[in-house]
Design a protein around this motif. Structure first.
Motif, PDB file in Angstrom:
ATOM      1  N   THR A 164      12.991  16.102 -12.604  1.00 20.24           N
ATOM      2  CA  THR A 164      12.951  16.049 -14.069  1.00 20.24           C
ATOM      3  C   THR A 164      13.024  17.447 -14.688  1.00 20.24           C
ATOM      4  O   THR A 164      12.684  17.616 -15.860  1.00 20.24           O
ATOM      5  N   GLY A 165      13.430  18.438 -13.895  1.00 22.18           N
ATOM      6  CA  GLY A 165      13.690  19.762 -14.466  1.00 22.18           C
ATOM      7  C   GLY A 165      12.487  20.678 -14.525  1.00 22.18           C
ATOM      8  O   GLY A 165      12.488  21.673 -15.252  1.00 22.18           O
ATOM      9  N   LEU A 166      11.458  20.378 -13.726  1.00 21.63           N
ATOM     10  CA  LEU A 166      10.221  21.162 -13.753  1.00 21.63           C
ATOM     11  C   LEU A 166       9.865  21.607 -12.343  1.00 21.63           C
ATOM     12  O   LEU A 166      10.193  20.921 -11.368  1.00 21.63           O
ATOM     13  N   ASP A 167       9.140  22.748 -12.231  1.00 23.84           N
ATOM     14  CA  ASP A 167       8.607  23.186 -10.941  1.00 23.84           C
ATOM     15  C   ASP A 167       7.339  22.384 -10.656  1.00 23.84           C
ATOM     16  O   ASP A 167       6.367  22.476 -11.420  1.00 23.84           O
ATOM     17  N   ALA A 168       7.343  21.614  -9.563  1.00 28.28           N
ATOM     18  CA  ALA A 168       6.138  20.853  -9.211  1.00 28.28           C
ATOM     19  C   ALA A 168       5.119  21.791  -8.576  1.00 28.28           C
ATOM     20  O   ALA A 168       5.436  22.517  -7.639  1.00 28.28           O
ATOM     21  N   PHE A 169       3.885  21.764  -9.088  1.00 29.77           N
ATOM     22  CA  PHE A 169       2.821  22.654  -8.584  1.00 29.77           C
ATOM     23  C   PHE A 169       1.711  21.797  -7.996  1.00 29.77           C
ATOM     24  O   PHE A 169       1.163  20.923  -8.690  1.00 29.77           O
ATOM     25  N   ASP A 170       1.391  22.028  -6.719  1.00 32.70           N
ATOM     26  CA  ASP A 170       0.334  21.259  -6.056  1.00 32.70           C
ATOM     27  C   ASP A 170      -1.019  21.662  -6.639  1.00 32.70           C
ATOM     28  O   ASP A 170      -1.508  22.762  -6.379  1.00 32.70           O
ATOM     29  N   ALA A 171      -1.618  20.743  -7.420  1.00 33.25           N
ATOM     30  CA  ALA A 171      -2.885  21.047  -8.100  1.00 33.25           C
ATOM     31  C   ALA A 171      -4.081  20.445  -7.371  1.00 33.25           C
ATOM     32  O   ALA A 171      -5.184  20.399  -7.929  1.00 33.25           O
ATOM     33  N   GLY A 172      -3.876  19.954  -6.146  1.00 34.39           N
ATOM     34  CA  GLY A 172      -5.015  19.498  -5.351  1.00 34.39           C
ATOM     35  C   GLY A 172      -5.283  18.010  -5.491  1.00 34.39           C
ATOM     36  O   GLY A 172      -4.369  17.217  -5.728  1.00 34.39           O
ATOM     37  N   ALA A 175       0.828  -1.222   0.000  1.00 37.34           N
ATOM     38  CA  ALA A 175       0.000   0.000   0.000  1.00 37.34           C
ATOM     39  C   ALA A 175       0.852   1.257   0.000  1.00 37.34           C
ATOM     40  O   ALA A 175       0.462   2.287  -0.566  1.00 37.34           O
ATOM     41  N   GLU A 176       2.056   1.202   0.626  1.00 39.96           N
ATOM     42  CA  GLU A 176       2.849   2.435   0.738  1.00 39.96           C
ATOM     43  C   GLU A 176       3.612   2.784  -0.546  1.00 39.96           C
ATOM     44  O   GLU A 176       4.143   3.892  -0.666  1.00 39.96           O
ATOM     45  N   THR A 177       3.667   1.874  -1.514  1.00 38.56           N
ATOM     46  CA  THR A 177       4.335   2.217  -2.774  1.00 38.56           C
ATOM     47  C   THR A 177       3.568   3.348  -3.453  1.00 38.56           C
ATOM     48  O   THR A 177       2.343   3.336  -3.512  1.00 38.56           O
ATOM     49  N   VAL A 178       4.290   4.317  -3.960  1.00 39.36           N
ATOM     50  CA  VAL A 178       3.669   5.460  -4.630  1.00 39.36           C
ATOM     51  C   VAL A 178       3.524   5.132  -6.121  1.00 39.36           C
ATOM     52  O   VAL A 178       4.500   4.790  -6.783  1.00 39.36           O
ATOM     53  N   VAL A 179       2.299   5.220  -6.617  1.00 42.80           N
ATOM     54  CA  VAL A 179       2.033   4.959  -8.035  1.00 42.80           C
ATOM     55  C   VAL A 179       1.659   6.284  -8.693  1.00 42.80           C
ATOM     56  O   VAL A 179       0.730   6.969  -8.247  1.00 42.80           O
ATOM     57  N   ILE A 180       2.397   6.651  -9.720  1.00 48.79           N
ATOM     58  CA  ILE A 180       2.185   7.945 -10.397  1.00 48.79           C
ATOM     59  C   ILE A 180       1.811   7.662 -11.849  1.00 48.79           C
ATOM     60  O   ILE A 180       2.521   6.922 -12.544  1.00 48.79           O
ATOM     61  N   ASP A 181       0.720   8.252 -12.281  1.00 48.56           N
ATOM     62  CA  ASP A 181       0.216   7.988 -13.638  1.00 48.56           C
ATOM     63  C   ASP A 181       0.376   9.218 -14.512  1.00 48.56           C
ATOM     64  O   ASP A 181       0.059  10.337 -14.089  1.00 48.56           O
ATOM     65  N   THR A 182       0.840   9.007 -15.749  1.00 49.07           N
ATOM     66  CA  THR A 182       1.040  10.126 -16.685  1.00 49.07           C
ATOM     67  C   THR A 182      -0.072  10.210 -17.730  1.00 49.07           C
ATOM     68  O   THR A 182      -0.005  11.038 -18.627  1.00 49.07           O
ATOM     69  N   SER A 183      -1.090   9.368 -17.629  1.00 47.77           N
ATOM     70  CA  SER A 183      -1.930   9.162 -18.814  1.00 47.77           C
ATOM     71  C   SER A 183      -2.992  10.235 -19.036  1.00 47.77           C
ATOM     72  O   SER A 183      -3.400  10.952 -18.120  1.00 47.77           O
ATOM     73  N   ASN A 184      -3.432  10.321 -20.267  1.00 49.32           N
ATOM     74  CA  ASN A 184      -4.501  11.205 -20.702  1.00 49.32           C
ATOM     75  C   ASN A 184      -5.462  10.409 -21.569  1.00 49.32           C
ATOM     76  O   ASN A 184      -5.055   9.459 -22.248  1.00 49.32           O
ATOM     77  N   TYR A 185      -6.719  10.845 -21.576  1.00 44.50           N
ATOM     78  CA  TYR A 185      -7.748  10.182 -22.382  1.00 44.50           C
ATOM     79  C   TYR A 185      -7.877  10.865 -23.738  1.00 44.50           C
ATOM     80  O   TYR A 185      -8.186  12.060 -23.813  1.00 44.50           O
ATOM     81  N   ARG A 217      -3.450  11.183  -1.316  1.00 45.47           N
ATOM     82  CA  ARG A 217      -2.647  10.878  -0.118  1.00 45.47           C
ATOM     83  C   ARG A 217      -1.455  11.817  -0.071  1.00 45.47           C
ATOM     84  O   ARG A 217      -0.787  12.069  -1.092  1.00 45.47           O
ATOM     85  N   GLU A 218      -1.121  12.282   1.135  1.00 45.28           N
ATOM     86  CA  GLU A 218      -0.019  13.235   1.277  1.00 45.28           C
ATOM     87  C   GLU A 218       1.302  12.640   0.793  1.00 45.28           C
ATOM     88  O   GLU A 218       2.103  13.315   0.138  1.00 45.28           O
ATOM     89  N   LYS A 219       1.540  11.353   1.096  1.00 45.80           N
ATOM     90  CA  LYS A 219       2.810  10.752   0.667  1.00 45.80           C
ATOM     91  C   LYS A 219       2.900  10.703  -0.862  1.00 45.80           C
ATOM     92  O   LYS A 219       3.952  10.980  -1.441  1.00 45.80           O
ATOM     93  N   ASP A 220       1.786  10.356  -1.510  1.00 48.15           N
ATOM     94  CA  ASP A 220       1.803  10.310  -2.978  1.00 48.15           C
ATOM     95  C   ASP A 220       2.141  11.692  -3.551  1.00 48.15           C
ATOM     96  O   ASP A 220       2.926  11.821  -4.488  1.00 48.15           O
ATOM     97  N   ARG A 221       1.527  12.718  -2.940  1.00 52.59           N
ATOM     98  CA  ARG A 221       1.762  14.085  -3.434  1.00 52.59           C
ATOM     99  C   ARG A 221       3.221  14.503  -3.230  1.00 52.59           C
ATOM    100  O   ARG A 221       3.877  14.977  -4.159  1.00 52.59           O
TER     101      ARG A 221
END
Ligand code: NAP
Length: 248
Positions: free
Chosen positions: A168-176, A82-92, A154-158
């Protein structure tokens, strides 16, 4: 950090290169097997493995595959702690992913992904074109550094996703939250428009859910007319000019 990446296409390839260069221990997999992964994906240290190996004993898994393939990797993801962070890049993109009724009916794309996987995710790197991502990253603090919206529940995922985005060279912006992440879907003002941190909040606030699918499809039609098919990605300059003209 130990990171597994599924997908070595336009976005997965750049993730593998940048995250390896940043000092992470990176494994990558595609659907056809490690021997088919091109040398430039691995040139900065990433290791080619099977899909099962890519998600084994890692802190974070990044999914960079077409959205309609997400259900095919759900059994692999179901085995993760459960604690593994899964990050998705996908778009529909309905022309590519076929129509997904729930999303057509208004379900937020990342909530559909989380539902298919049966677990929380973060959404990141979906809102930058592959050309900009490969060529326009800058060190933290650089003027005009491109900002990238990151959504999670989840806070850890964020926090993990935002830290890796910075690498990766970008400013991370918290989008909620994921429920808010329709504001970074295709067709919205922040989507592939290469905005800065200062511009991001206003762009997210001005998104219009009723117009973004139409704007997304207009952009696809222009790309198809210009480039002949929808699998070729526009270069960074044309992609950003097109996205700004239609989405902002
Ligand atoms: N292109 C962009 O500018 C862009 C920007 C932001 C976000 N995105 C999103 O990011 C995702 C990836 O986009 P992309 O342009 O990088 O796609 P892409 O170039 O078509 O690459 C897709 C990758 O996913 C792999 N794949 C497919 N099914 C798989 C599975 N079951 N297991 C493991 N790997 C699998 C493919 O491997 P094989 O070739 O072996 O099948 C390929 O390496 C998409 O959802 C896209 O919408 C794209």
């Amino acid at each position: 950090m130990k990171i597994g990446i599924l997908g070595t296409g336009h976005i997965g390839k750049t993730l593998a290169r940048k995250l390896s260069a940043a000092g992470h221990d990176v494994k990558v997999a595609n659907s056809r097997g490690p021997e088919t992964i091109e040398a430039d994906v691995l040139a900065l240290g990433a290791r080619a493995v099977s899909t099962a190996q890519a998600v084994e004993d890692v802190d974070a898994v990044i999914l960079s595959i077409p959205l309609n393939r997400i259900p095919t990797i759900a059994p692999l993801i179901a085995n993760l702690p459960a604690e593994t962070v899964v990050i998705d890049t996908s778009n529909y993109y309905p022309h590519r992913d076929d129509k997904i009724d729930a999303i057509e009916a208004g379900q937020v794309e990342s909530l559909w992904v989380a539902q298919q996987l049966g677990r929380p995710i973060a959404k990141a790197w979906n809102a930058i074109g592959s050309g900009s991502f490969a060529t326009k990253g800058k060190p933290a603090g650089s003027p005009d550094r491109i900002a990238l919206p990151v959504a999670a529940d989840r806070e850890k995922d964020r926090s993990v996703a935002m830290a890796i985005v910075e690498d990766t060279g970008l400013d991370a912006f918290d989008a909620g939250t994921l429920a808010d992440s329709w504001r970074q879907q295709p067709g919205t003002p922040c989507y592939c428009t290469d905005l800065t941190r200062e511009q991001m909040a206003g762009a997210l606030a001005s998104a219009d859910a009723s117009r973004s699918p139409k704007r997304r499809d207009l952009a696809v039609a222009v790309i198809q007319e210009r480039l002949g098919d929808a699998t070729t990605n526009p270069d960074a300059d044309f992609g950003v000019r097109l996205s700004r003209a239609i989405f902002m």
